[in-house]
Motif scaffolding. Sequence first.
Motif, PDB file in Angstrom:
ATOM      1  N   LEU A 231       4.520 -53.418 -47.321  1.00 27.47           N
ATOM      2  CA  LEU A 231       5.591 -54.392 -47.118  1.00 27.47           C
ATOM      3  C   LEU A 231       5.104 -55.670 -46.440  1.00 27.47           C
ATOM      4  CD1 LEU A 231       8.454 -51.956 -46.089  1.00 27.47           C
ATOM      5  CD2 LEU A 231       8.226 -53.222 -48.244  1.00 27.47           C
ATOM      6  N   ARG A 232       3.883 -55.677 -45.990  1.00 25.01           N
ATOM      7  CA  ARG A 232       3.305 -56.883 -45.368  1.00 25.01           C
ATOM      8  C   ARG A 232       2.343 -57.602 -46.304  1.00 25.01           C
ATOM      9  NH1 ARG A 232       2.586 -53.486 -39.754  1.00 25.01           N
ATOM     10  NH2 ARG A 232       4.653 -53.955 -38.900  1.00 25.01           N
ATOM     11  N   LEU A 233       2.211 -57.099 -47.513  1.00 22.91           N
ATOM     12  CA  LEU A 233       1.296 -57.701 -48.482  1.00 22.91           C
ATOM     13  C   LEU A 233       2.045 -58.665 -49.406  1.00 22.91           C
ATOM     14  CD1 LEU A 233      -0.799 -54.572 -49.531  1.00 22.91           C
ATOM     15  CD2 LEU A 233      -1.529 -56.456 -48.066  1.00 22.91           C
ATOM     16  N   PRO A 234       1.389 -59.733 -49.863  1.00 24.48           N
ATOM     17  CA  PRO A 234       2.027 -60.699 -50.775  1.00 24.48           C
ATOM     18  C   PRO A 234       1.991 -60.214 -52.224  1.00 24.48           C
ATOM     19  CG  PRO A 234      -0.185 -61.434 -50.246  1.00 24.48           C
ATOM     20  CD  PRO A 234       0.044 -60.177 -49.447  1.00 24.48           C
ATOM     21  N   VAL A 235       2.703 -59.115 -52.494  1.00 25.29           N
ATOM     22  CA  VAL A 235       2.742 -58.557 -53.842  1.00 25.29           C
ATOM     23  C   VAL A 235       4.127 -58.795 -54.446  1.00 25.29           C
ATOM     24  CG1 VAL A 235       0.969 -56.828 -53.383  1.00 25.29           C
ATOM     25  CG2 VAL A 235       3.371 -56.279 -52.937  1.00 25.29           C
ATOM     26  N   ALA A 236       4.230 -58.536 -55.749  1.00 24.16           N
ATOM     27  CA  ALA A 236       5.466 -58.847 -56.465  1.00 24.16           C
ATOM     28  C   ALA A 236       6.574 -57.839 -56.205  1.00 24.16           C
ATOM     29  CB  ALA A 236       5.189 -58.920 -57.969  1.00 24.16           C
ATOM     30  N   TYR A 237       6.223 -56.580 -55.985  1.00 26.39           N
ATOM     31  CA  TYR A 237       7.245 -55.534 -55.973  1.00 26.39           C
ATOM     32  C   TYR A 237       6.724 -54.347 -55.174  1.00 26.39           C
ATOM     33  CZ  TYR A 237      10.211 -51.780 -57.989  1.00 26.39           C
ATOM     34  OH  TYR A 237      11.073 -50.730 -58.177  1.00 26.39           O
ATOM     35  N   VAL A 238       7.584 -53.806 -54.315  1.00 31.72           N
ATOM     36  CA  VAL A 238       7.302 -52.560 -53.600  1.00 31.72           C
ATOM     37  C   VAL A 238       8.535 -51.677 -53.740  1.00 31.72           C
ATOM     38  CG1 VAL A 238       6.685 -51.449 -51.427  1.00 31.72           C
ATOM     39  CG2 VAL A 238       5.850 -53.769 -51.916  1.00 31.72           C
ATOM     40  N   GLY A 239       8.370 -50.554 -54.402  1.00 35.47           N
ATOM     41  CA  GLY A 239       9.483 -49.629 -54.589  1.00 35.47           C
ATOM     42  C   GLY A 239       9.101 -48.237 -54.113  1.00 35.47           C
ATOM     43  N   ALA A 240      10.095 -47.478 -53.633  1.00 33.17           N
ATOM     44  CA  ALA A 240       9.821 -46.125 -53.128  1.00 33.17           C
ATOM     45  C   ALA A 240      10.897 -45.168 -53.614  1.00 33.17           C
ATOM     46  CB  ALA A 240       9.748 -46.123 -51.604  1.00 33.17           C
ATOM     47  N   MET A 241      10.472 -44.009 -54.079  1.00 33.60           N
ATOM     48  CA  MET A 241      11.393 -42.994 -54.598  1.00 33.60           C
ATOM     49  C   MET A 241      11.980 -42.170 -53.460  1.00 33.60           C
ATOM     50  SD  MET A 241      10.568 -40.044 -57.432  1.00 33.60           S
ATOM     51  CE  MET A 241      10.786 -41.157 -58.819  1.00 33.60           C
TER      52      MET A 241
END
Length: 384
Positions: free
Chosen positions: A298-308
């Motif tokens: 959640l601290r990285l400059p990525v496009a999407y973080v999702g969790a099941m």
Amino acid sequence: MLDLAEELHRWCEQGRDFAVATVVSVRGSAPRQPGAALAVDADGAVVGSVSGGCVEGAVYDLCLAALADGGSVRESFGYSDEDAFAVGLTCGGVIDILVTPVRAGAPDRGVHAAALAAAARGETAALARVVDGPAALLGRPLLVRPGGTLAGTLGGPAALDRAAGREAAALLDLGRTGTVEAAYGEEPAPDGAGTGSRCGEQVVLLVESSLPPPRMIVFGAVDFAAALTGVGKFLGYHVTVCDARPVFATADRFPAADEVVVDWPHRYLDAQELDRRTVLCVLTHDAKFDIPLLERALRLPVAYVGAMGSRRTHEDRLGRLREAGVAERELDRLRSPIGLDLGARTPEETALSIAAEIVAARRGGTGVPLTGAHTPIHRDARAA
């Protein structure tokens, strides 16, 4: 043209002559965006699409004509309802098409072939072609690589190639495909003695950017991950599956994945260089894996973080992440429970719901049904 890089690269290696029609610009609603292409070889074989079917027949004929006379041509197609046989876009938009022949022995064949080879290998490069300007320059290509290295020439003065290279490199840095203007004229001498200007004449270029495939990293070697890797490959991602348990993280269980890694998820993530196109899907569903992983993700400059996980799992996860010091603005980035509400039950349906959310996030979609909605169907790529 780079939209069809793998197929056209094979055609070049086979020595086939072909012509490529590429969408240059779009006004209003249209099914394909700039860079979309259709190609026709000398035997009439065709690959690709520029309109989803509306004007393909007319574009096919333009490609055959370009192959015959060896010249590039630009055409516009808009809505037409006055003639049952008229060619037009039923969606009401207007598209401009550039048709370029790529024939054996032609001066530009090598530049086109090099650009297609680079794109087929997943390298970073841009192909710039003149789409508006002097007729003699129409369709002329320039290959631009990182750092501004140029191959080929647009056929005008050297100042034009330098100006085009600068503009194409700027678009390549953004990873975008689109049109830019390149102004050129008399340039100042290197010693500063000149008084000329870079302004004066100008051309419009279509710049097609090629980048390595974006990454999808799936954490958790579970059945849902197996389904998601297949969908991720279908969407064009380089897919990695990571799990700390070697008995589950095997290549046999994930044949669609580009790589399967046995490592603790957070430790693997720490070692990666990621960009703003990367998507991270956390399917581990276990706090000992989830929390240290998401704390970093959640601290990285990525496009999407999702969790099941269930809604109860999600609330428990949020509490643990807050205790770990994750800020609210960082928690707001978390897509959890992962995916859109499709009523999914099976791993394949769940993978579809996750992929749908990723596409919506990437393109600026709402995820609501189009039936009865007043949102645009075809969004501006830059706005998204």
